[in-house]
Design an enzyme around this catalytic site. Structure first.
Site, PDB file in Angstrom:
ATOM      1  N   ASN A 118       0.829  -1.205   0.000  1.00  0.00           N
ATOM      2  CA  ASN A 118       0.000   0.000   0.000  1.00  0.00           C
ATOM      3  C   ASN A 118       0.867   1.259   0.000  1.00  0.00           C
ATOM      4  O   ASN A 118       1.945   1.294   0.608  1.00  0.00           O
ATOM      5  CB  ASN A 118      -1.030   0.017   1.139  1.00  0.00           C
ATOM      6  CG  ASN A 118      -0.446  -0.184   2.514  1.00  0.00           C
ATOM      7  OD1 ASN A 118       0.570  -0.825   2.683  1.00  0.00           O
ATOM      8  ND2 ASN A 118      -1.102   0.390   3.509  1.00  0.00           N
ATOM      9  N   GLU A 127       0.217   5.237   0.666  1.00  0.00           N
ATOM     10  CA  GLU A 127      -0.781   6.219   1.111  1.00  0.00           C
ATOM     11  C   GLU A 127      -0.443   7.622   0.614  1.00  0.00           C
ATOM     12  O   GLU A 127       0.629   7.871   0.039  1.00  0.00           O
ATOM     13  CB  GLU A 127      -0.869   6.179   2.643  1.00  0.00           C
ATOM     14  CG  GLU A 127      -1.332   4.806   3.123  1.00  0.00           C
ATOM     15  CD  GLU A 127      -1.590   4.740   4.612  1.00  0.00           C
ATOM     16  OE1 GLU A 127      -1.102   5.612   5.363  1.00  0.00           O
ATOM     17  OE2 GLU A 127      -2.300   3.809   5.027  1.00  0.00           O
ATOM     18  N   CYS A 166      -4.126   0.597  -2.494  1.00  0.00           N
ATOM     19  CA  CYS A 166      -4.003  -0.622  -1.704  1.00  0.00           C
ATOM     20  C   CYS A 166      -2.912  -1.526  -2.279  1.00  0.00           C
ATOM     21  O   CYS A 166      -2.561  -1.429  -3.469  1.00  0.00           O
ATOM     22  CB  CYS A 166      -5.315  -1.391  -1.704  1.00  0.00           C
ATOM     23  SG  CYS A 166      -6.586  -0.684  -0.658  1.00  0.00           S
ATOM     24  N   GLU A 176      -3.046  -4.710  -3.004  1.00  0.00           N
ATOM     25  CA  GLU A 176      -3.516  -5.583  -4.083  1.00  0.00           C
ATOM     26  C   GLU A 176      -3.550  -4.826  -5.405  1.00  0.00           C
ATOM     27  O   GLU A 176      -3.184  -5.358  -6.467  1.00  0.00           O
ATOM     28  CB  GLU A 176      -4.932  -6.104  -3.769  1.00  0.00           C
ATOM     29  CG  GLU A 176      -5.028  -6.944  -2.511  1.00  0.00           C
ATOM     30  CD  GLU A 176      -5.315  -6.119  -1.258  1.00  0.00           C
ATOM     31  OE1 GLU A 176      -4.793  -4.985  -1.130  1.00  0.00           O
ATOM     32  OE2 GLU A 176      -6.054  -6.615  -0.413  1.00  0.00           O
ATOM     33  N   CYS A 185     -10.059  -5.438   0.789  1.00  0.00           N
ATOM     34  CA  CYS A 185     -11.226  -4.544   0.868  1.00  0.00           C
ATOM     35  C   CYS A 185     -12.120  -4.741  -0.366  1.00  0.00           C
ATOM     36  O   CYS A 185     -11.745  -5.405  -1.341  1.00  0.00           O
ATOM     37  CB  CYS A 185     -10.776  -3.092   0.986  1.00  0.00           C
ATOM     38  SG  CYS A 185     -10.176  -2.373  -0.552  1.00  0.00           S
ATOM     39  N   CYS A 237     -10.645  -3.694  -3.685  1.00  0.00           N
ATOM     40  CA  CYS A 237      -9.623  -4.640  -4.157  1.00  0.00           C
ATOM     41  C   CYS A 237     -10.262  -5.907  -4.699  1.00  0.00           C
ATOM     42  O   CYS A 237      -9.770  -6.483  -5.672  1.00  0.00           O
ATOM     43  CB  CYS A 237      -8.642  -4.964  -3.043  1.00  0.00           C
ATOM     44  SG  CYS A 237      -7.516  -3.581  -2.751  1.00  0.00           S
TER      45      CYS A 237
HETATM   46  N1  THU Z   1      -5.277  -1.607   2.591  1.00  0.00           N
HETATM   47  C1  THU Z   1      -4.719  -2.384   1.609  1.00  0.00           C
HETATM   48  O1  THU Z   1      -3.592  -2.142   1.171  1.00  0.00           O
HETATM   49  N2  THU Z   1      -5.451  -3.434   1.140  1.00  0.00           N
HETATM   50  C2  THU Z   1      -6.695  -3.763   1.566  1.00  0.00           C
HETATM   51  O2  THU Z   1      -7.317  -4.643   1.002  1.00  0.00           O
HETATM   52  C3  THU Z   1      -7.254  -3.100   2.740  1.00  0.00           C
HETATM   53  C4  THU Z   1      -6.595  -1.818   3.127  1.00  0.00           C
HETATM   54  C5  THU Z   1      -4.520  -0.454   3.090  1.00  0.00           C
HETATM   55  C6  THU Z   1      -5.053   0.865   2.644  1.00  0.00           C
HETATM   56  C7  THU Z   1      -4.542   1.794   3.732  1.00  0.00           C
HETATM   57  O3  THU Z   1      -3.251   2.260   3.370  1.00  0.00           O
HETATM   58  C8  THU Z   1      -4.427   0.909   4.956  1.00  0.00           C
HETATM   59  O4  THU Z   1      -4.531  -0.422   4.494  1.00  0.00           O
HETATM   60  C9  THU Z   1      -5.492   1.162   6.002  1.00  0.00           C
HETATM   61  O5  THU Z   1      -6.745   1.117   5.458  1.00  0.00           O
END
Ligand code: THU
Length: 126
Positions: A36, A38, A47, A49, A83, A86
């Site tokens: 991920n 941000e 994310c 994925e 999520c 994703c």
């Molecule tokens: N996140 C992911 O990388 N993948 C997911 O499927 C769920 C959430 C990350 C996004 C964000 O940077 C952190 O987790 C908190 O939500």
């Protein structure tokens, strides 16, 4: 899962401090990873994925297909399932028998057929 755990350490997650890694096992046998990334404008966060899928397409082209997805976070005690966004992104490239591996409640290892994670999924008819 080992690849996902390793790449999770590379995540850029200064806001949530929730570092996620994803590893894709492709139909061609290769493993491609992502983490991920941000942004201070939170909604621009990518994310793990999604990053892995972008990397896979950039490396192998648009016909790339996903056999399995492993998701991990740095904190091994915490659940980390893909999520909703994703899941929809994985759907675009998933094989009919795609599997997803992720930490469930309290970090307990879980595995699911992808079709069980995203039933009645949206696809554009064309
Ligand atoms: N996140 C992911 O990388 N993948 C997911 O499927 C769920 C959430 C990350 C996004 C964000 O940077 C952190 O987790 C908190 O939500």
């Amino acid at each position: 899962m080992q690849h996902a755990r390793t790449v999770a350490e590379y995540a850029y997650a200064p806001y949530s401090r929730f570092k996620v890694g994803a590893a894709l096992l492709l139909s061609n046998g290769h493993i491609v990873t992502g983490c991920n990334v941000e942004n201070s404008s939170y909604r621009l966060t990518n994310c793990a994925e999604q990053g892995a899928i972008s990397a896979a397409v950039a490396k192998f082209g648009p016909k790339v297909r996903i056999r399995a997805v492993g998701v991990a976070n740095v904190d091994v005690q915490t659940a980390c399932m893909p999520c909703g966004a994703c899941r929809q992104t994985i759907l675009e490239f998933a094989t009919d028998d795609c599997w997803v591996f992720f930490p469930g409640q309290s970090g307990c290892p879980r595995e699911c057929a992808f079709s069980d994670l995203l039933p009645e999924s949206f696809r554009l008819a064309h």
